[in-house]
Design a protein around this motif. Structure first.
Motif, mmCIF file in Angstrom:
data_model
loop_
_atom_site.group_PDB
_atom_site.id
_atom_site.type_symbol
_atom_site.label_atom_id
_atom_site.label_comp_id
_atom_site.label_asym_id
_atom_site.label_seq_id
_atom_site.Cartn_x
_atom_site.Cartn_y
_atom_site.Cartn_z
ATOM 1 N N LEU A 275 5.310 74.009 -27.267
ATOM 2 C CA LEU A 275 5.240 73.420 -25.934
ATOM 3 C C LEU A 275 6.674 73.270 -25.429
ATOM 4 C CD1 LEU A 275 3.051 70.418 -24.798
ATOM 5 C CD2 LEU A 275 5.467 70.488 -24.189
ATOM 6 N N VAL A 276 6.949 73.766 -24.234
ATOM 7 C CA VAL A 276 8.294 73.699 -23.655
ATOM 8 C C VAL A 276 8.202 73.021 -22.297
ATOM 9 C CG1 VAL A 276 10.370 74.998 -23.035
ATOM 10 C CG2 VAL A 276 8.853 75.861 -24.821
ATOM 11 N N SER B 38 4.079 61.416 -26.662
ATOM 12 C CA SER B 38 2.903 62.035 -26.042
ATOM 13 C C SER B 38 2.946 63.551 -26.196
ATOM 14 C CB SER B 38 2.848 61.650 -24.558
ATOM 15 O OG SER B 38 1.803 62.319 -23.895
ATOM 16 N N HIS B 39 4.121 64.136 -25.954
ATOM 17 C CA HIS B 39 4.269 65.584 -26.146
ATOM 18 C C HIS B 39 3.972 65.981 -27.595
ATOM 19 C CE1 HIS B 39 5.557 66.292 -22.165
ATOM 20 N NE2 HIS B 39 6.853 66.086 -22.299
ATOM 21 N N MET B 40 4.503 65.212 -28.534
ATOM 22 C CA MET B 40 4.321 65.527 -29.954
ATOM 23 C C MET B 40 2.852 65.453 -30.345
ATOM 24 S SD MET B 40 7.642 63.491 -31.515
ATOM 25 C CE MET B 40 7.533 64.161 -33.200
ATOM 26 N N ILE C 201 -3.296 70.387 -30.413
ATOM 27 C CA ILE C 201 -3.570 71.813 -30.165
ATOM 28 C C ILE C 201 -3.525 72.597 -31.472
ATOM 29 C CG2 ILE C 201 -2.742 73.904 -29.019
ATOM 30 C CD1 ILE C 201 -1.715 72.096 -26.754
ATOM 31 N N ALA C 202 -2.512 72.322 -32.317
ATOM 32 C CA ALA C 202 -2.402 73.022 -33.595
ATOM 33 C C ALA C 202 -3.630 72.760 -34.465
ATOM 34 C CB ALA C 202 -1.133 72.601 -34.318
ATOM 35 N N ALA C 203 -4.095 71.495 -34.496
ATOM 36 C CA ALA C 203 -5.274 71.146 -35.293
ATOM 37 C C ALA C 203 -6.527 71.826 -34.752
ATOM 38 C CB ALA C 203 -5.460 69.631 -35.319
ATOM 39 N N THR D 27 7.672 72.120 -31.406
ATOM 40 C CA THR D 27 6.939 73.051 -32.256
ATOM 41 C C THR D 27 6.085 72.258 -33.233
ATOM 42 O OG1 THR D 27 8.820 73.182 -33.781
ATOM 43 C CG2 THR D 27 8.649 74.887 -32.090
ATOM 44 N N GLY D 28 4.854 72.697 -33.399
ATOM 45 C CA GLY D 28 3.946 72.039 -34.332
ATOM 46 C C GLY D 28 3.248 73.060 -35.199
ATOM 47 N N ARG D 29 3.085 72.722 -36.460
ATOM 48 C CA ARG D 29 2.363 73.605 -37.380
ATOM 49 C C ARG D 29 1.716 72.758 -38.457
ATOM 50 N NH1 ARG D 29 7.200 77.425 -38.314
ATOM 51 N NH2 ARG D 29 5.549 78.763 -39.089
ATOM 52 N N LEU D 30 0.556 73.201 -38.915
ATOM 53 C CA LEU D 30 -0.167 72.455 -39.943
ATOM 54 C C LEU D 30 0.524 72.601 -41.288
ATOM 55 C CD1 LEU D 30 -3.944 73.095 -39.170
ATOM 56 C CD2 LEU D 30 -2.376 71.402 -38.203
ATOM 57 N N VAL D 31 0.600 71.492 -42.012
ATOM 58 C CA VAL D 31 1.181 71.502 -43.350
ATOM 59 C C VAL D 31 0.190 71.028 -44.402
ATOM 60 C CG1 VAL D 31 3.556 71.231 -42.557
ATOM 61 C CG2 VAL D 31 2.159 69.192 -42.949
ATOM 62 N N ARG D 32 -0.967 70.504 -43.958
ATOM 63 C CA ARG D 32 -1.998 70.081 -44.897
ATOM 64 C C ARG D 32 -3.347 70.168 -44.219
ATOM 65 N NH1 ARG D 32 -5.396 66.126 -45.705
ATOM 66 N NH2 ARG D 32 -4.669 65.117 -43.787
ATOM 67 N N VAL D 33 -4.360 70.620 -44.973
ATOM 68 C CA VAL D 33 -5.737 70.635 -44.492
ATOM 69 C C VAL D 33 -6.627 70.019 -45.567
ATOM 70 C CG1 VAL D 33 -7.703 72.069 -43.821
ATOM 71 C CG2 VAL D 33 -5.406 72.671 -43.049
#
Length: 252
Positions: A12-13, A34-36, A42-44, A75-81
Motif C-alpha cells: 500500500l502506497v 490504520s494503514h498497517m 488484505i494479506a490475510a 508492505t505486509g506479508r504472512l509469517v504464520r498460518v
C-alpha cells in the motif's frame, strides 16, 4: 504453521497530506496504525479467502517520523498460518520526494482471526513467496464512504486514486516537484464494489523534456472469491516544475 520464507507481499502506497498529520506536522500515529492494519487484513484475506478480524498486534515502536508531503509505503506479508488465524508482518517506510531517501518508521505483527469459517475447516498452509515479478502495484480497500449512491466506487474517488498513483510514479522517476498537466484518456469498464480491493498498476509510458505520461491500469479483486478484473485504464500527463511552477527539464 510458520515458514522461514514468508508469503507474497502486499503493498500500500500513500502520500502524507495535511489531514493525516498531527500538530507536529508528521504522520499521525493512528493513521499509520490504520494503514498497517489495512495491509495486514488484505494479506490475510488474499491467503484465506474468508472474512478476518484483527485480534491483536504485537509491540509497535515508531522509530522515525513520516513528514508532511512524503510518500509512505507499507508492505505486509504472512509469517504464520494456524488453523483459524494468521500473523502478518507489516513495515511502514517513509520516502522523501526529491531525494528518494527512505527510512523505516515502524514495523509490527498483526494477528488476524478468521470468522464465519465452517466447522472443521482450516486455513490453507502458508505458501512461500514466489518472487517479485518486477511490476509496481498499489492496493487500497473500498470502504462505504467511497461509494456512490449506486453502491459502487464513486468515479471521482477512482480518479483520485489514479492521480495519486500517477504522481508517485512520476515523482520517483524524476525526483522533482510534480504537477498534473492533463489526462489523455480515462475509461471505466466495470464497477468496483464495497469491500473489494482496488489495485493500481502505474508505469511510465513516455517522457519528454519536462513531462511524463503515466499509464495506469485499475483492477478490482474480490477478496473472498479471489477473482480479479480490469475495471479501468487511464493516461495522465505529469510535469516537473520549479518553485515558481514553471516546467523544468526532468534530467536537469
Amino acid at each position: 504453521m510458520s515458514a522461514d520464507n514468508p508469503g507474497p507481499v502486499t503493498r500500500l502506497v500513500d502520500i502524507v497530506f495535511p489531514g493525516d498529520t498531527n500538530h507536529h506536522g508528521t504522520l499521525f500515529g493512528g493513521v499509520g496504525l490504520s494503514h498497517m492494519d489495512k495491509v495486514a487484513f488484505i494479506a490475510a484475506s488474499r491467503h484465506g479467502r474468508v472474512d478476518f478480524v484483527t485480534a491483536s498486534c504485537e509491540r509497535i515502536d515508531f522509530a522515525a517520523p513520516a513528514r508532511l508531503g512524503e510518500i509512505v509505503e507499507l508492505t505486509g506479508r504472512l509469517v504464520r498460518v494456524g488453523r483459524r488465524s494468521v500473523s502478518a508482518a507489516v513495515e511502514l517506510h517513509a520516502e522523501a520526494l526529491l531525494t528518494g531517501e527512505r527510512r523505516l518508521c515502524t514495523r509490527g505483527v498483526f494477528n488476524m482471526v478468521a470468522v464465519g469459517v465452517e466447522a472443521g475447516a482450516t486455513l490453507p498452509p502458508l505458501q512461500p513467496d514466489g518472487g517479485d515479478d518486477g511490476v509496481f502495484r498499489m492496493v487500497e480497500m473500498v470502504f462505504p464512504q467511497q461509494l456512490s449512491h449506486y453502491g459502487t466506487l464513486y468515479g471521482g474517488n477512482a480518479l483520485a486514486a489514479m492521480g495519486k498513483a500517477a504522481f508517485i510514479t512520476a515523482t520517483r522517476h524524476a525526483r522533482k516537484p510534480i504537477v498534473m498537466a492533463a489526462t489523455r484518456e480515462v475509461n471505466f469498464t466495470h464497477a468496483i464494489g464495497q469491500g473489494e480491493v482496488m489495485e493500481l498498476v502505474p508505469r511510465v509510458e513516455a517522457t519528454g523534456r519536462s513531462s511524463m505520461t503515466i499509464a495506469i491500469d485499475l483492477w478490482s479483486e474480490d477478496l473472498l472469491a479471489g477473482t480479479r478484473r480490469l475495471c479501468g485504464q487511464g493516461s495522465f500527463v505529469m510535469v516537473a516544475v520549479d518553485e515558481n511552477q514553471r516546467p523544468v527539464p526532468i534530467d536537469g
